[in-house]
Scaffold this active site. Structure first.
Site, PDB file in Angstrom:
ATOM      1  N   HIS B  81       0.833  -1.206   0.000  1.00 20.11           N
ATOM      2  CA  HIS B  81       0.000   0.000   0.000  1.00 20.11           C
ATOM      3  C   HIS B  81       0.868   1.256   0.000  1.00 20.11           C
ATOM      4  O   HIS B  81       1.816   1.343   0.759  1.00 20.11           O
ATOM      5  CB  HIS B  81      -0.906  -0.023   1.235  1.00 20.11           C
ATOM      6  CG  HIS B  81      -2.095   0.871   1.118  1.00 20.11           C
ATOM      7  ND1 HIS B  81      -2.002   2.241   1.171  1.00 20.11           N
ATOM      8  CD2 HIS B  81      -3.414   0.605   0.941  1.00 20.11           C
ATOM      9  CE1 HIS B  81      -3.220   2.768   1.043  1.00 20.11           C
ATOM     10  NE2 HIS B  81      -4.094   1.794   0.899  1.00 20.11           N
ATOM     11  N   GLY B 162       3.412  22.336  10.981  1.00 18.04           N
ATOM     12  CA  GLY B 162       4.645  21.615  11.271  1.00 18.04           C
ATOM     13  C   GLY B 162       5.813  22.117  10.446  1.00 18.04           C
ATOM     14  O   GLY B 162       5.693  23.087   9.689  1.00 18.04           O
ATOM     15  N   LYS B 165      10.205  20.213   6.828  1.00 16.29           N
ATOM     16  CA  LYS B 165      11.146  19.111   6.610  1.00 16.29           C
ATOM     17  C   LYS B 165      10.469  17.811   7.042  1.00 16.29           C
ATOM     18  O   LYS B 165       9.835  17.762   8.106  1.00 16.29           O
ATOM     19  CB  LYS B 165      12.389  19.342   7.486  1.00 16.29           C
ATOM     20  CG  LYS B 165      13.715  19.230   6.748  1.00 16.29           C
ATOM     21  CD  LYS B 165      14.880  19.452   7.707  1.00 16.29           C
ATOM     22  CE  LYS B 165      15.508  18.133   8.085  1.00 16.29           C
ATOM     23  NZ  LYS B 165      16.033  18.044   9.431  1.00 16.29           N
ATOM     24  N   HIS B 167       9.717  14.405   8.718  1.00 16.84           N
ATOM     25  CA  HIS B 167      10.198  13.763   9.952  1.00 16.84           C
ATOM     26  C   HIS B 167      11.025  12.538   9.533  1.00 16.84           C
ATOM     27  O   HIS B 167      10.547  11.715   8.755  1.00 16.84           O
ATOM     28  CB  HIS B 167       9.012  13.343  10.807  1.00 16.84           C
ATOM     29  CG  HIS B 167       9.381  12.820  12.156  1.00 16.84           C
ATOM     30  ND1 HIS B 167       9.955  11.587  12.345  1.00 16.84           N
ATOM     31  CD2 HIS B 167       9.273  13.379  13.383  1.00 16.84           C
ATOM     32  CE1 HIS B 167      10.165  11.395  13.641  1.00 16.84           C
ATOM     33  NE2 HIS B 167       9.762  12.475  14.301  1.00 16.84           N
ATOM     34  N   PRO B 168      12.249  12.407  10.036  1.00 15.13           N
ATOM     35  CA  PRO B 168      13.163  11.374   9.496  1.00 15.13           C
ATOM     36  C   PRO B 168      12.585   9.956   9.521  1.00 15.13           C
ATOM     37  O   PRO B 168      12.777   9.206   8.565  1.00 15.13           O
ATOM     38  CB  PRO B 168      14.402  11.485  10.383  1.00 15.13           C
ATOM     39  CG  PRO B 168      14.022  12.346  11.539  1.00 15.13           C
ATOM     40  CD  PRO B 168      12.892  13.205  11.092  1.00 15.13           C
ATOM     41  N   ALA B 170       9.104   9.246  10.807  1.00 19.64           N
ATOM     42  CA  ALA B 170       7.634   9.190  10.787  1.00 19.64           C
ATOM     43  C   ALA B 170       7.025   9.839   9.551  1.00 19.64           C
ATOM     44  O   ALA B 170       5.806   9.779   9.353  1.00 19.64           O
ATOM     45  CB  ALA B 170       7.065   9.847  12.050  1.00 19.64           C
ATOM     46  N   GLY B 171       7.832  10.446   8.703  1.00 17.03           N
ATOM     47  CA  GLY B 171       7.330  10.997   7.446  1.00 17.03           C
ATOM     48  C   GLY B 171       6.420  12.195   7.608  1.00 17.03           C
ATOM     49  O   GLY B 171       6.713  13.109   8.390  1.00 17.03           O
TER      50      GLY B 171
END
Lengths: 303, 303
Positions: B81, B162, B165, B167-168, B170-171
């Protein structure tokens, strides 16, 4: 989750502290919810609408009956509405996941407890009745509190539970299982009252109509239209949509349209579901797939 | 009582302890009820169905998103998915006594909190979208987690809340208000798939039909009949009965009867009420007079 409704009637409609005292007994019990209660000072009578799971509901009804026997003295009671007990009648109505037979058995459990522990004679009525003469509440109540000291001595009026003697202050009580009653009115686009009367006659049981329909024709003076006003006493066996469609057909015969309809008071989810089921021709549908119903079940499971 | 539904999607469908860890965050919160949750190992994705009052529901969704960010690392995530975040999408659906505008405002409150406190970029989608290109979730998700480090630098894909950029681990996440989706199928008494396809075409939005209908024609091989399979994406504006009646009319034109229909999954009480409302021509009816709904409200008031 199993749900049963009860609409007990108490012979006090004037003294607020008495009514609150009785209702408070139900408030104390978990898994019993008071949906509504109202008092009529002229009738000197109060009606409480409760819903709950079977066991706590019976407990609440027993406690309310006990409290009513403590606070109400029928020897001093006057009011327009006929009555025979401090707690006059306790109908039990299966709402969710409860069969008629279970409901009848609940009425017997409650009746026996009231008879044994409170010394109040109990008559089982409607679907719980032990003889045809006891099905109709007004048959049982005939003679009222004042006449019951004599009536109770007759063999055919021996109580189903409790002593063979009227409780001196609390009288006697009727307990029984019945179906949910839906008040359903259909409005017709004519001011000719005869059309409403003819259609009421066509659908009501007494004159050849549906088994579980009581109907009358009325004029709605302000709107200059007429209404077929009904009580559906068993929506499972005589569903709303069938009555509605027959009224529509009969009205057509007089060239009269249905301009609207109304449900007065509460309607059980199952009655609503069966309307959708019929018109949408649903193949397998039940009320458990209704979101709000699922939430209700989750909440009660949690507790 | 106000009720909102949410169906958050999390990018983990294999590790049970992770899924339970996320779901447990919602379990801790009162007035939030988990109706269902399920995981697909191939998709490596879980879907949770929650209902609750607005404030506790937002709290639960925030805590679940926080937990997912702790437990899921998208750099190590594989699955069929498409996905762009540990918590991939959080739809909010108004269920009871909540307007679309309130729901949009709830999505903004939640989005802002996730952006500020968890440092995850948030995109508002569907009815909450801040530009037409963001209405469609698949538009936002295009490029997925791997492509987002570049995509987020484009002016038109600046997040609504937010950091600018990704989140490294958690996207990014999409949050938005949408309507309840009803899966409704109508079965036709023919084995001619062309009839189902023509009728699907007649009712679906894309080919000239109703605004909130997606539809396809299918064969039900075992029953030797065909089906018009639909998603109703806004039952308030395109109600079930209207779609059903048009299908009935179109089918008649081919001499084909409707043999049945089905609702797959849950249906909100208001959708059911509107079916009864239409066919019975109810003058003033709302879901608050449904017994079970009244009980639900009583229970929640009590707490």
């Amino acid at each position: 989750m199993k749900l049963v409704e009860s609409v007990p009637n108490f012979s006090e409609g004037r003294r607020k502290e008495v009514i609150e005292g009785i209702v408070n007994e139900a408030r104390k019990i978990r898994r019993v919810w008071i949906l509504d209660y109202s008092s009529d000072p002229d009738h000197n009578r109060s009606v409480v609408t409760l819903v709950g799971e079977p066991e706590p509901l019976l407990e609440a009804l027993f406690k309310m009956t006990k409290k009513a026997a403590e606070l109400i003295d029928l020897r001093k009671h006057t009011g327009e509405h006929p009555r025979m007990g401090a707690t006059d009648v306790i109908p039990l109505v299966p709402i969710m996941n409860v069969t008629k037979d279970e409901c009848i058995s609940l009425s017997r459990i409650l009746g026996e407890r009231i008879g044994n522990e409170l010394n109040i004679p109990v008559y089982l009525y409607e679907q719980s009745a032990t003889s045809p003469t006891r099905e109709n509440l007004s048959n049982i109540r005939k003679g009222e509190f004042e006449g019951f000291s004599e009536k109770i001595k007759m063999k055919e009026w021996k109580p189903d539970f409790g002593p063979d003697k009227v409780h001196p202050s609390a009288g006697v009580v009727a307990v029984g299982c019945r179906e949910f009653l839906i008040a359903f009115n259909v409005n017709l686009g004519t001011d000719n009252i005869e059309v409403a009367k003819k259609i009421a006659k066509a659908v009501r049981h007494i004159s050849g109509g549906f088994r579980y329909v009581k109907a009358l024709g009325f004029k709605l003076e302000e709107r200059k239209i007429v209404q077929v006003s009904m009580n559906l006493t068993n929506f499972k066996k005589t569903p709303i949509h069938r009555v509605f469609e027959v009224i529509k057909l009969e009205a057509e015969r007089y060239g009269v349209p249905i301009v609207g309809s109304e449900i007065v008071g509460l309607i059980p989810l199952n009655a609503l579901s069966s309307v959708a089921d019929f018109y949408l021709r649903l193949e397998k549908f039940d009320s458990s797939t209704v979101l709000e119903n699922k939430i209700l079940q989750k909440i009660v499971e949690e507790e």
